[in-house]
Structure formats: structure tokens, C-alpha cells
Design an enzyme around this catalytic site. Structure first.
Site, PDB file in Angstrom:
ATOM      1  CG  ASN A  13      31.412  28.191  45.336  1.00 50.46           C
ATOM      2  OD1 ASN A  13      31.372  28.293  44.123  1.00 50.46           O
ATOM      3  ND2 ASN A  13      30.468  27.572  46.026  1.00 50.46           N
ATOM      4  CB  CYS A  14      35.634  32.932  45.970  1.00 48.21           C
ATOM      5  SG  CYS A  14      36.794  34.174  46.506  1.00 48.21           S
ATOM      6  N   PRO A  15      37.093  31.336  48.564  1.00 43.69           N
ATOM      7  CG  PRO A  15      38.482  31.624  50.468  1.00 43.69           C
ATOM      8  CD  PRO A  15      37.043  31.323  50.041  1.00 43.69           C
ATOM      9  CG  ASP A  40      33.817  31.211  41.976  1.00 46.88           C
ATOM     10  OD1 ASP A  40      32.893  31.918  41.519  1.00 46.88           O
ATOM     11  OD2 ASP A  40      34.350  31.436  43.075  1.00 46.88           O
TER      12      ASP A  40
END
Length: 77
Positions: A13-15, A40
């Protein structure tokens, strides 16, 4: 398309996909191409914004069965 390096950022997932992309691009020479696979959904806008802000070129983006694949050319030095 000739790929110089691949990055598997699926299930991150981000980042994390962007951070790993940045690290992988640092390992490449100018004009080389990095292929990134991510799951994502936010990665579509994240990689577009990343390339605009850093000067790298987003050559192509494809989505297949929930996997987003990006081809990024490293900017000239």
C-alpha cells in the site's frame, strides 16, 4: 518494449510502491526502463504524479485483473 528492471510492488500500500520505485530508478542509468506491477488502486494517480514531479516519463499503464502495470523511463541526467 525493452525492460531494464522489474519491480513487484503487488500487495503493498501507499507509499511503499512509490518508495520502491524511486529506489529502483536510482539503480538505473538515464533512459533505462523500469516495469512496475502494483495492486494498490491509488497507484494509478500516484505514479502519474510521481513522474510529473520528478521528470521521469510514464510510458504506459495497463490494468489486468486488479494488477496495474507501469513502464517508466528514467529521466536524462
Amino acid at each position: 518494449m525493452n525492460i531494464d528492471k522489474e519491480l513487484d510492488a503487488r500487495n503493498l500500500n501507499c507509499p511503499l510502491p512509490i518508495l520502491r520505485c524511486k529506489k529502483a530508478l536510482n539503480e538505473l542509468n538515464s533512459e533505462q526502463i523500469l516495469k512496475i506491477m502494483a495492486t494498490d488502486p491509488g497507484s494509478k494517480k500516484d505514479f502519474d504524479a510521481f513522474c510529473r514531479q520528478t521528470g521521469h516519463t510514464l510510458l504506459e499503464m495497463q490494468e489486468t485483473e486488479g494488477v496495474f502495470t507501469f513502464w517508466i523511463r528514467k529521466r536524462s541526467a
